[in-house]
Design a protein around this motif. Sequence first.
Motif, short mmCIF file in Angstrom:
data_model
loop_
_atom_site.label_atom_id
_atom_site.label_comp_id
_atom_site.label_asym_id
_atom_site.label_seq_id
_atom_site.Cartn_x
_atom_site.Cartn_y
_atom_site.Cartn_z
N UNK A 35 1.72 6.93 -6.76
CA UNK A 35 0.66 7.80 -7.24
C UNK A 35 0.88 9.23 -6.84
N UNK A 36 1.21 9.44 -5.54
CA UNK A 36 1.49 10.80 -5.12
C UNK A 36 2.67 11.37 -5.89
N UNK B 113 0.83 -1.20 0.00
CA UNK B 113 0.00 0.00 0.00
C UNK B 113 0.87 1.25 0.00
N UNK B 114 1.95 1.19 0.77
CA UNK B 114 2.83 2.34 0.86
C UNK B 114 3.45 2.66 -0.49
N UNK C 183 5.79 12.52 1.20
CA UNK C 183 6.05 11.14 1.62
C UNK C 183 7.47 10.68 1.26
N UNK D 275 2.32 1.88 -3.33
CA UNK D 275 1.29 2.38 -4.23
C UNK D 275 1.05 3.87 -4.00
N UNK D 276 0.89 4.27 -2.72
CA UNK D 276 0.69 5.68 -2.38
C UNK D 276 1.82 6.52 -2.95
N UNK E 204 1.54 12.33 -9.32
CA UNK E 204 0.54 13.39 -9.40
C UNK E 204 1.04 14.73 -8.89
N UNK E 205 1.81 14.65 -7.81
CA UNK E 205 2.10 15.88 -7.09
C UNK E 205 3.56 16.28 -7.18
#
Lengths: 592, 592
Positions: free
Chosen positions: B11-12, B4-5, B217, B7-8, B15-16
């Motif tokens: 994506x972050x 999950x980490x 992150x 993946x975050x 995107x960012x």
Amino acid sequence: MSGASSRLRNVLGHLLSGPKTDNVPHHFSHLSPTHFLERAAAIEPNAEAVYHVTASGEVLRRSYIELADRARGLAYYLRKKGFKRVGLLAPNTPAFLEAIYGIAAAGGVMVPVNYRLKPEDIAYIMDFAEVDSIIADAEYEGLLDMYRKTHPSVPVIVDLVGLGFRGQSLIIPDNGGIRGKLCGPYDDAVLEGLNRDRETGSKGWADLASQRVANEDDLIAIPFTSGTTSKPKGVMYTHRGAYLAALANVVESGLNVPDGRCKYLWTLPMFHAVGWTFPWSVCAVRGTHVCLRKVDYPLIWKLLKEQGITHFNAAPTVNTLLCAAAEAERLPRPVRVTVAASPPTAHLFEQMTNLNLLPVHVYGLTETYGPITKGYVLPEWDPLPKHEKYARMARQGYGFVTSLPVRVIKPDQSEGVLVDVAKNGREIGEIVFSGNICCKGYFKDAEATSKLFAGGVLRSGDLAVWHPDGSIQIQDRAKDIIISGGENISSVALESMLVEHPDVLEAGVVAVPDSHWGERPKAYLTVKEERKSLRPEDVITWAKHQSSISKFMVPREVEIVRELPKTSTGKIKKNVLREWAKKGTPREVVLK
Amino acid sequence: MSGASSRLRNVLGHLLSGPKTDNVPHHFSHLSPTHFLERAAAIEPNAEAVYHVTASGEVLRRSYIELADRARGLAYYLRKKGFKRVGLLAPNTPAFLEAIYGIAAAGGVMVPVNYRLKPEDIAYIMDFAEVDSIIADAEYEGLLDMYRKTHPSVPVIVDLVGLGFRGQSLIIPDNGGIRGKLCGPYDDAVLEGLNRDRETGSKGWADLASQRVANEDDLIAIPFTSGTTSKPKGVMYTHRGAYLAALANVVESGLNVPDGRCKYLWTLPMFHAVGWTFPWSVCAVRGTHVCLRKVDYPLIWKLLKEQGITHFNAAPTVNTLLCAAAEAERLPRPVRVTVAASPPTAHLFEQMTNLNLLPVHVYGLTETYGPITKGYVLPEWDPLPKHEKYARMARQGYGFVTSLPVRVIKPDQSEGVLVDVAKNGREIGEIVFSGNICCKGYFKDAEATSKLFAGGVLRSGDLAVWHPDGSIQIQDRAKDIIISGGENISSVALESMLVEHPDVLEAGVVAVPDSHWGERPKAYLTVKEERKSLRPEDVITWAKHQSSISKFMVPREVEIVRELPKTSTGKIKKNVLREWAKKGTPREVVLK
């Protein structure tokens, strides 16, 4: 909402949704200030959370566990009923506080509404925000009559507690158990919610959106702007933004008092920008909310003297009248007063300091969750003359600890690389913000949102200079600046000068048309009680000898009135003064 | 890193990313504590940022603009050279502080290393962390000889400032301009960086990762655990986690002193969990960093008495020795002392309070950015007997304001729904954490990371009880608990009891094998200077009459030694004591 924003929203929403940890990394939790109440009640359940003076003058006290239990009851009630967007029409009552936590804990969004608005404006906001339920204080319920005619299906949950509980205890100590009699429909709803929690396994806060919200970028509140010139606009607050603003307010106002807990006096209306996020800040440090239904100067002084108040927030106008009250006397212990809204004057800061009301000078907009800059008082000012020191305190200062820096940009830029004004204390530009304590935009108003963020920064619409030391100082709202003979005259600077006159209480300055200069300033003044003999010409003569303004700025027209027109948040209504200037001052306010 | 980490992260990151606003919504900015320095220098450039006592005893002072300029110079240097992962080997020097900001501002990750480790351990960490450059204090440069043999291409940038600057001014007031002579390769690098910024358009902080980092992150630091039982592990800190931990420390330790700036004394090593995030916390409120190269009790007392220190952090053992120092006397103004690491005793808190060293009791791990719980001192304890009050202060308390709540779970659970122990102050379980001030995991060690987060929470490995009031209290490290006749004996509880003896200075208790009971406790003690005549049997007799422990817990073996073995962070090395118990206490430490 901008394209980038909605993209972030979609992706975060998809990736990080749900109350379970399955989809979020173990080192990540969504930020939400709602958790502060559950946490406070767990640490110090018996600490006093609420001290409320009801309409009948009784004192209602609630501990943190009581406040948290009631907020939890409301949350389960709202969830049971499926209410997701809840209008709030109340003064500073315990129910308002409970609702701020209960609505968010139920996964809903609160819409706090100014109860001083006209019924048609209240109806407009409730309708525009698409509320599915309303919590209203009994005293103001009548203001909803107009709205209810067109929206009969939206339930109004009436709170009677704040009117006076006549000796009844309204405490709900645990699931289902109550002491004393319930007090009206709002209390019934809280109890129904607590029963619901009990019947469904007593999951308590663990099953609510407190420790885990679906997404920190989701909305938590939609407070509305006062809308002096157009329809009120709904300002979108997120969990993340409210969290970071609330934490900054703890640090900047010093709510984390050493060796104790703050005692915060609610003079600022909670409906205004969700009380500048202080409902969350105070709970973050387990402070006591001393809730007042209205601004009552003798009562405020009584509480300041007798109840060990440590902090309050108020607009300059409230502080001005507080300092002028008959009850005013120097307090034995300092009280920190966070001052914002219309720009305060150096004169006011000096008066406050003399009474041991130590100003924390902040500035912000509804669009920035309330305060976003602070005029830090620097030790290096100590050698300065007193007047110069207070003048520096009156500057709006620098961005908050959780904000990105505030800037002043040259006017009329909305695209490309924005150019800053010179840091010379003279060039006037527009104050702009960026970072996490900027709102997400205006609710259902893409056009206004894109205008708000023109050029990629949040446009304040306020004009300021940027001093060589990096601090900003407001000159005026863009529409309030006076342009006389091609020169800019700051109405704020004139007002600051005028209240230095020993007989003057308050001042409001607006532009009036002038055939020769284009515009010229006109001042409206109120005077201190015992100085009613003051004449306008005395003030003009006095003003000519003041060094803080240039000669061409001296107002040649001064009118002394009984009171100045103000918004609910204490700002002087310049549009009304302009109306007076045009059509003549109404007979009832003319003093001489 | 969990699925999950990552993946975050992906994506972050997608995107960012990027320093421009193009890809992030206008109301969002990535959290990073690096911005606190740039901000402090903008608000109060002349405020004292650094006060450093060099190895030669000279005092070096730097203002915030000087600290920020030097950090900026380092950042541009690192970026020019392409260094992205920078090892740090230094005591608490100005260069260490500059590097904490400069490395992150360059978009890099810092790897602070304990200079008290053996050369082979230092080499192991630098190699394992894959550093591409190292900043080292001249005094400790030699510890890198072993590493340099196998990694000759990794440059070591040596700082000579901390050794003593012999009257030279080392200030670099603006791009390219210097006053006085430079002092070694580290200063040369800073200057080279400042020149680089100037040559490429003087973009200053605006072009660095300060106001905008690529992703909150992302990693900011990889401090290493002390690794008493296995190889040291690299703990991954993110910008977001460090930001939220640092803000919490401001609030919890009260660094935002009213009407002034904090003066923070660096007794805690900066290499340890990046100084518990205090390098960021102190700059967030423009405090002064009083940097010490080593723990020197007479010097600390001198600074406490003469330099207006407001705060410091230290392990209980440091506080014990500080209270016992000849120079100890009650300070005229309170100093807040944030105490963590090994569990402190009620006795220590009483001693400290008597000297006006007011304890702020926190607890945490390297894996939680240092402190993550606080033992809040509650007004409702006021009526309690003094001893009971100090005993409550010694509890580890509750989760921090920016943490989710801490829990104590039944042992041996690693999957499914974890079950809490009863909140009865008796049942022992494992302390677990969740929320944003949990680390991202162990660097290059998926297995250890998955063990750390077994069951979806961060496992402390520490054993505690959960009191009815919701506070937790550590009993022991899992491996330190003594199981005697089927009963758990807390070595911490025994140590707390033993230091109540008027002649005892410090105590360390371990299990030794016992043919009848399985294990039994053995105590190692140091005694106060003037009480050298104390005999082990006196202590045992005295212990039998203490009500704070059960009879079966009384240690039947006590040994008095000259000093106790300690880790660099002040924890007693229990593994060494066990070794002594097995093989006999080394002759040189036996006192009698």
